[in-house]
Write a protein that holds these residues in place. Structure first.
Motif, PDB file in Angstrom:
ATOM      1  N   GLU A 198       0.877  -1.170   0.000  1.00  0.00           N
ATOM      2  CA  GLU A 198       0.000   0.000   0.000  1.00  0.00           C
ATOM      3  C   GLU A 198       0.914   1.220   0.000  1.00  0.00           C
ATOM      4  OE1 GLU A 198      -2.800  -0.088   3.176  1.00  0.00           O
ATOM      5  OE2 GLU A 198      -3.635  -2.035   2.607  1.00  0.00           O
ATOM      6  N   MET A 200       2.672   4.886  -0.428  1.00  0.00           N
ATOM      7  CA  MET A 200       2.259   6.164   0.145  1.00  0.00           C
ATOM      8  C   MET A 200       2.847   7.320  -0.654  1.00  0.00           C
ATOM      9  SD  MET A 200       2.818   5.221   4.200  1.00  0.00           S
ATOM     10  CE  MET A 200       1.665   6.440   4.831  1.00  0.00           C
ATOM     11  N   THR A 201       2.094   8.401  -0.738  1.00  0.00           N
ATOM     12  CA  THR A 201       2.643   9.630  -1.296  1.00  0.00           C
ATOM     13  C   THR A 201       3.565  10.253  -0.247  1.00  0.00           C
ATOM     14  OG1 THR A 201       0.884  11.030  -0.406  1.00  0.00           O
ATOM     15  CG2 THR A 201       0.500   9.999  -2.573  1.00  0.00           C
ATOM     16  N   GLN A 203       3.321  13.115   1.133  1.00  0.00           N
ATOM     17  CA  GLN A 203       2.509  13.768   2.160  1.00  0.00           C
ATOM     18  C   GLN A 203       1.916  12.744   3.125  1.00  0.00           C
ATOM     19  OE1 GLN A 203       2.069  17.326   2.447  1.00  0.00           O
ATOM     20  NE2 GLN A 203       1.512  16.517   4.473  1.00  0.00           N
ATOM     21  N   GLN A 204       1.454  11.618   2.604  1.00  0.00           N
ATOM     22  CA  GLN A 204       0.914  10.574   3.477  1.00  0.00           C
ATOM     23  C   GLN A 204       1.990  10.034   4.415  1.00  0.00           C
ATOM     24  OE1 GLN A 204      -0.539   8.013   0.341  1.00  0.00           O
ATOM     25  NE2 GLN A 204      -2.686   8.553   0.740  1.00  0.00           N
ATOM     26  N   ALA A 205       3.191   9.863   3.891  1.00  0.00           N
ATOM     27  CA  ALA A 205       4.286   9.378   4.729  1.00  0.00           C
ATOM     28  C   ALA A 205       4.632  10.404   5.809  1.00  0.00           C
ATOM     29  CB  ALA A 205       5.509   9.082   3.867  1.00  0.00           C
ATOM     30  N   ASP A 207       2.639  12.679   7.101  1.00  0.00           N
ATOM     31  CA  ASP A 207       1.555  12.738   8.086  1.00  0.00           C
ATOM     32  C   ASP A 207       1.622  11.556   9.048  1.00  0.00           C
ATOM     33  OD1 ASP A 207       0.681  15.035   6.860  1.00  0.00           O
ATOM     34  OD2 ASP A 207      -0.919  14.044   5.706  1.00  0.00           O
ATOM     35  N   ALA A 208       1.893  10.363   8.523  1.00  0.00           N
ATOM     36  CA  ALA A 208       1.970   9.184   9.388  1.00  0.00           C
ATOM     37  C   ALA A 208       3.129   9.305  10.369  1.00  0.00           C
ATOM     38  CB  ALA A 208       2.126   7.922   8.533  1.00  0.00           C
ATOM     39  N   ASP A 211       2.163  11.793  13.215  1.00  0.00           N
ATOM     40  CA  ASP A 211       0.859  11.614  13.855  1.00  0.00           C
ATOM     41  C   ASP A 211       1.036  10.857  15.172  1.00  0.00           C
ATOM     42  OD1 ASP A 211      -1.707  11.097  14.638  1.00  0.00           O
ATOM     43  OD2 ASP A 211      -2.309  10.047  12.800  1.00  0.00           O
ATOM     44  N   TYR A 214      -1.096   7.639  15.650  1.00  0.00           N
ATOM     45  CA  TYR A 214      -1.007   6.514  14.710  1.00  0.00           C
ATOM     46  C   TYR A 214      -0.981   5.212  15.512  1.00  0.00           C
ATOM     47  CZ  TYR A 214      -0.201   4.674  10.029  1.00  0.00           C
ATOM     48  OH  TYR A 214      -0.362   4.048   8.815  1.00  0.00           O
ATOM     49  N   LYS A 267       4.844   0.232  11.082  1.00  0.00           N
ATOM     50  CA  LYS A 267       4.735   0.844   9.759  1.00  0.00           C
ATOM     51  C   LYS A 267       6.128   1.283   9.336  1.00  0.00           C
ATOM     52  CE  LYS A 267       1.977   2.219   6.406  1.00  0.00           C
ATOM     53  NZ  LYS A 267       1.092   1.269   5.698  1.00  0.00           N
TER      54      LYS A 267
END
Length: 311
Positions: A198, A200-201, A203-205, A207-208, A211, A214, A267
């Motif tokens: 899955e 990730m962009t 930005q997604q990386a 943010d994770a 966070d 998470y 992750k």
């Protein structure tokens, strides 16, 4: 392959039989045995399929034993002294491996040929076609035949097709410019790897990684070599673990693992310079059971293009 004591005895018995039926030490057979062997040899040669100049064929026999099969092999050799050939001869369910056992049957399979390398390849390929059912393999052989004991050979239509594959793959002329059977291009390997992820962009990386809520630990991992990091820069908060030690660093079962690599649900977000090597590396972590491992689409270059923090 490891053998039990009974398998070792069976293997030694096969070697003795193979020696007895070689041209230098012929075993005495009845006229009936000789007639059967000559008939099978004639039938196999007459109905042979030629592959790259090599005669090939398969014969299953519900009668007889491994001695007869080796006799057939010697008669084929006598009939084709100058012709290339590779044949498989097998009994089908005639010799129980244990007295009183109906469900454990070890059948003789003899591979005979004019070329020792072809026979060796055929023995190895035949063993791989019937995993868990090969009781013994005599891959020392003679100049004309090699033998194996395989449980329930010939009990399924698949078996004959599998043995034809063995013959074809053993004698086909090797073309150094053609990909071997079963190989994949790097594009296919990459596609198969990414199908597990899955991705990730950037930005997604980001943010994770930042966070605090998470649900599992998040690690951003830079697998680029030092020269690339020095030339291109680094990402704040990333771990530097070069590709050649990645699996050892994150495998929870490995003594050399990182202290943080103590669970399988973390992750782990990998990145390289453009997002190719990282995909292959993440798929490798999946093989270790780290199913949340993934990578960043576009890698470090995409991170920079997104305007995210770096050193």
């Amino acid at each position: 392959m490891s053998f039990s004591a009974s398998s070792t005895v069976a293997l030694e018995h096969q070697r003795i039989q193979l020696s007895l039926t070689s041209p230098t030490n012929p075993q005495i057979f009845s006229d009936e045995h000789e007639e059967v062997a000559q008939s099978i040899a004639h039938h196999m040669i007459t109905n042979a399929c030629t592959v790259d100049g090599v005669r090939t064929g398969i014969h299953f026999s519900k009668e007889g034993d491994s001695d007869i099969l080796r006799l057939v092999a010697s008669r084929i050799s006598a009939r084709l002294p100058l012709s290339p050939y590779l044949f498989v001869i097998a009994t089908t369910g005639v010799s129980p491996t244990h007295a009183g056992s109906d469900d454990c049957v070890s059948d003789a399979l003899v591979i005979c040929g004019s070329d020792e390398d072809d026979m060796q390849r055929a023995v190895l390929l035949a063993s791989s076609k019937f995993p868990g059912r090969v009781d013994a393999v005599d891959n020392t052989g003679t100049l004309i035949a090699q033998a194996a004991s395989i449980r329930h050979i010939g009990s399924s239509s698949y078996h004959e097709a599998a043995l034809w594959d063995v013959l074809f793959d053993s004698v086909r002329t090797h073309n150094p410019h053609s990909p071997p059977p079963g190989s994949r291009s790097i594009d296919q390997i990459l596609s198969d790897a990414r199908a597990k992820l899955e991705r990730m962009t950037p930005q997604q990386a980001y943010d994770a990684l930042h966070d605090p809520t998470y649900p599992v630990p998040v690690f951003l991992v830079d697998i680029r070599p030092a020269a690339q990091r020095d030339r291109e820069g680094k990402i704040d908060g990333s771990l530097i673990i070069e590709r050649n030690v990645l699996e050892w660093s994150f495998d929870p079962r490995c003594e050399e693992r990182l202290t943080i690599a103590n669970r399988y649900d973390s992750k782990i977000i990998l990145f390289c310079d453009k997002g190719y090597t990282s995909s292959l590396a993440a798929a490798s972590l999946h093989e270790l059971g780290l199913l949340n491992a993934t990578d960043i689409v576009g890698g470090y270059d995409a991170w920079i293009a997104a305007g995210l923090l770096c050193q």
